[in-house]
Design a protein around this motif. Structure first.
Motif, mmCIF file in Angstrom:
data_model
loop_
_atom_site.group_PDB
_atom_site.id
_atom_site.type_symbol
_atom_site.label_atom_id
_atom_site.label_comp_id
_atom_site.label_asym_id
_atom_site.label_seq_id
_atom_site.Cartn_x
_atom_site.Cartn_y
_atom_site.Cartn_z
ATOM 1 N N UNK A 45 0.817 -1.217 0.000
ATOM 2 C CA UNK A 45 0.000 0.000 0.000
ATOM 3 C C UNK A 45 0.855 1.273 0.000
ATOM 4 N N UNK A 46 2.170 1.140 0.221
ATOM 5 C CA UNK A 46 2.959 2.346 0.490
ATOM 6 C C UNK A 46 3.134 3.234 -0.734
ATOM 7 N N UNK A 47 3.213 2.617 -1.919
ATOM 8 C CA UNK A 47 3.327 3.418 -3.138
ATOM 9 C C UNK A 47 2.029 4.210 -3.353
ATOM 10 N N UNK A 48 0.908 3.554 -3.072
ATOM 11 C CA UNK A 48 -0.393 4.240 -3.166
ATOM 12 C C UNK A 48 -0.438 5.430 -2.205
ATOM 13 N N UNK A 49 -0.015 5.214 -0.960
ATOM 14 C CA UNK A 49 -0.044 6.307 0.014
ATOM 15 C C UNK A 49 0.825 7.479 -0.439
ATOM 16 N N UNK A 50 1.989 7.158 -0.974
ATOM 17 C CA UNK A 50 2.885 8.231 -1.414
ATOM 18 C C UNK A 50 2.215 9.052 -2.515
ATOM 19 N N UNK A 51 1.597 8.334 -3.433
ATOM 20 C CA UNK A 51 0.887 8.993 -4.516
ATOM 21 C C UNK A 51 -0.230 9.901 -3.970
ATOM 22 N N UNK A 52 -0.961 9.406 -2.989
ATOM 23 C CA UNK A 52 -2.043 10.206 -2.408
ATOM 24 C C UNK A 52 -1.496 11.421 -1.674
ATOM 25 N N UNK A 53 -0.390 11.266 -0.958
ATOM 26 C CA UNK A 53 0.188 12.426 -0.255
ATOM 27 C C UNK A 53 0.550 13.515 -1.244
ATOM 28 N N UNK A 54 0.984 13.063 -2.433
ATOM 29 C CA UNK A 54 1.400 14.047 -3.436
ATOM 30 C C UNK A 54 0.227 14.646 -4.206
ATOM 31 N N UNK A 55 -0.786 13.814 -4.495
ATOM 32 C CA UNK A 55 -1.816 14.283 -5.420
ATOM 33 C C UNK A 55 -3.168 14.585 -4.766
ATOM 34 N N UNK A 56 -3.509 13.888 -3.687
ATOM 35 C CA UNK A 56 -4.828 14.095 -3.060
ATOM 36 C C UNK A 56 -4.709 13.841 -1.552
ATOM 37 N N UNK A 57 -3.960 14.697 -0.860
ATOM 38 C CA UNK A 57 -3.612 14.415 0.551
ATOM 39 C C UNK A 57 -4.826 14.336 1.477
ATOM 40 N N UNK A 58 -5.888 15.084 1.147
ATOM 41 C CA UNK A 58 -7.148 14.959 1.882
ATOM 42 C C UNK A 58 -8.200 14.744 0.814
ATOM 43 N N UNK A 59 -8.819 13.544 0.797
ATOM 44 C CA UNK A 59 -9.763 13.294 -0.305
ATOM 45 C C UNK A 59 -11.036 12.625 0.200
ATOM 46 N N UNK A 60 -12.124 12.995 -0.461
ATOM 47 C CA UNK A 60 -13.413 12.409 -0.113
ATOM 48 C C UNK A 60 -13.618 11.147 -0.936
ATOM 49 N N UNK A 61 -13.962 10.041 -0.272
ATOM 50 C CA UNK A 61 -14.232 8.797 -0.981
ATOM 51 C C UNK A 61 -15.739 8.545 -0.974
ATOM 52 N N UNK A 62 -16.310 8.647 -2.158
ATOM 53 C CA UNK A 62 -17.755 8.572 -2.276
ATOM 54 C C UNK A 62 -18.313 7.218 -1.832
#
Ligand code: HEM
Length: 380
Positions: A1-18
């Motif tokens: 999961x760590x690559x996914x987390x890194x990507x999220x920190x860079x692109x969508x650090x706080x995101x709403x999941x519908x």
């Protein structure tokens, strides 16, 4: 999961999941803020529904101040660092017994033989569960934390019903033990809990029972996973074993690094916004649910240089594996002590740890937990 987390920190650090109707928070700074600001980010779902405050039998972990403060002050007395440190000889003894049993075999499932039983035996001991009842106690608490094998089907239903039944049995058992302590106090945690008071108030029966169950649910699987995740890292990176063997004084710091690198509690799922609030450039609405991803915060390069490296001597190491703020893990001193004693013994007694040939690690099903189902290892 760590690559996914890194990507999220860079692109969508706080995101709403519908799909899940929740906000995911990935950066260290934002996770820290959610956990620190308990007025804005409540642990009590009811608080944001504007209905009653948490009722008396709610679990500590889902309370807000002022209830949380009072309740926590009572149970804190049982888990002071001094009280916990006094347990070291007993934890060492249990560790020795468990490892004696596998000595010379050269091959074990570390969870089944060691990391699973250790925290259960320790907590049973602390509570004052008679040794003769330990097997019962272990069966119950194993069932309680067992992850359901499949979701949305009959097996899932059955396993939830089984859990409800086990909680009842265990509750009845604790009730019997507590009643016995009321007649004859013992030198154990159950007695401390019965007698502890703050401002003349004691825990009521419901609170006592729900706290005993919380200790098992919050403390056993997490500590099992701390030990297992650390040994998994040792098997993946054998040079860590060499370093720790050469310098055992680094064990406490290696435990902290294991907590950061493979945090057993991947996320804290239950915070609720008590007002509209801006976080990481997004507006979170009052009543919305927020999930704080510890496993992502703990790999945030903005906070930890070389975040993806396991550095046994990392210092400082302000990881959030035990949470932060008013709900900071009550059992952290105990988990740390067990982790240190366990890893020291493993490094001493299991040289050259490797995954058993052909091992494919199976992650546990829940995304909120970072752990594997089995850890088959070999050693010399
Ligand atoms: C709270 C992690 C071991 C008892 C927490 C929280 C985390 C955590 C992240 C915060 C939850 C939140 O903010 O909503 C861990 C980890 C452990 C561990 C990673 C092992 C490595 C233990 C043990 C015990 C324990 C051994 C007890 C024997 C509790 C309790 C709370 C808590 C009672 C609730 C505290 C409160 O709400 O004030 N833990 N825990 N934990 N933990 Fe642990």
């Amino acid at each position: 999961p760590f690559a996914f987390f890194q990507n999220m920190r860079e692109t969508a650090p706080v995101r709403y999941d519908q799909d899940r109707d929740t906000w995911d928070v990935f950066r260290y700074e934002d996770v820290y803020r959610v956990l620190s600001d308990h007025t804005t980010f409540s642990s009590n779902r009811n608080a944001v529904l504007r209905s009653n405050q948490s009722s008396d039998n709610a679990s500590l972990i889902a309370m807000d101040p002022p209830q949380h403060t009072k309740y926590r002050n009572i149970v804190n007395r049982a888990f002071t660092p001094k009280r916990v440190q006094d347990l070291a000889p007993r934890i060492e003894e249990i560790t020795r017994e468990l490892l004696d049993a596998v000595e010379g075999t050269g091959e074990v499932d570390l969870i089944r033989e060691f990391a699973g039983p250790l925290p259960v035996i320790v907590i049973a001991d602390i509570l004052g569960i008679p040794a003769a009842d330990r097997h019962l106690f272990k069966e119950w608490s194993d069932k309680l934390v067992e992850s359901p094998h499949a979701q949305h089907d009959e097996a899932y239903q059955a396993s939830m019903m089984e859990k409800a039944r086990v909680s009842q049995e265990l509750g009845a058992y604790f009730k019997k033990q507590l009643d016995a302590r009321r007649v004859t106090p013992g030198d154990d945690l159950l007695t401390v809990l019965l007698e502890a008071e703050v401002e003349g108030e004691r825990l009521n029966e419901q609170q006592l029972l729900s706290f005993c169950l919380l200790l098992l649910v919050a403390g056993n699987e997490t500590t099992t996973n701390l030990i297992t995740n650390a040994v998994r890292a040792f098997a993946e990176q054998p040079e860590l074993q060499t370093k720790l063997r050469e310098n055992p004084d680094l064990i406490p710091s290696a435990v902290e690094e294991a907590l950061r690198y493979y945090s057993p509690v991947a996320a804290i799922p239950s915070r609720f916004a008590t007002q509209d609030v801006e976080l990481g450039g997004q507006w979170i609405k009052q009543g919305d649910q927020v999930v704080a991803w510890l496993n992502s915060a703990n790999r945030d390069e903005a906070k930890f240089p070389n975040a993806d490296q396991f550095l046994v001597d990392r210092n400082p190491n302000p990881h959030l594996a035990f949470g932060w703020g008013i709900h900071f893990c009550l059992g952290a001193p105990l988990a740390r002590l067990e982790g240190q004693i366990a890893l020291k013994a493993i490094i001493e007694r299991m040289p050259n740890i490797r995954f058993k040939a052909g091992t494919e690690l199976q992650p546990v099903t829940s995304t909120l937990v970072f752990a594997v189902k089995e850890l088959p290892i070999t050693f010399d």
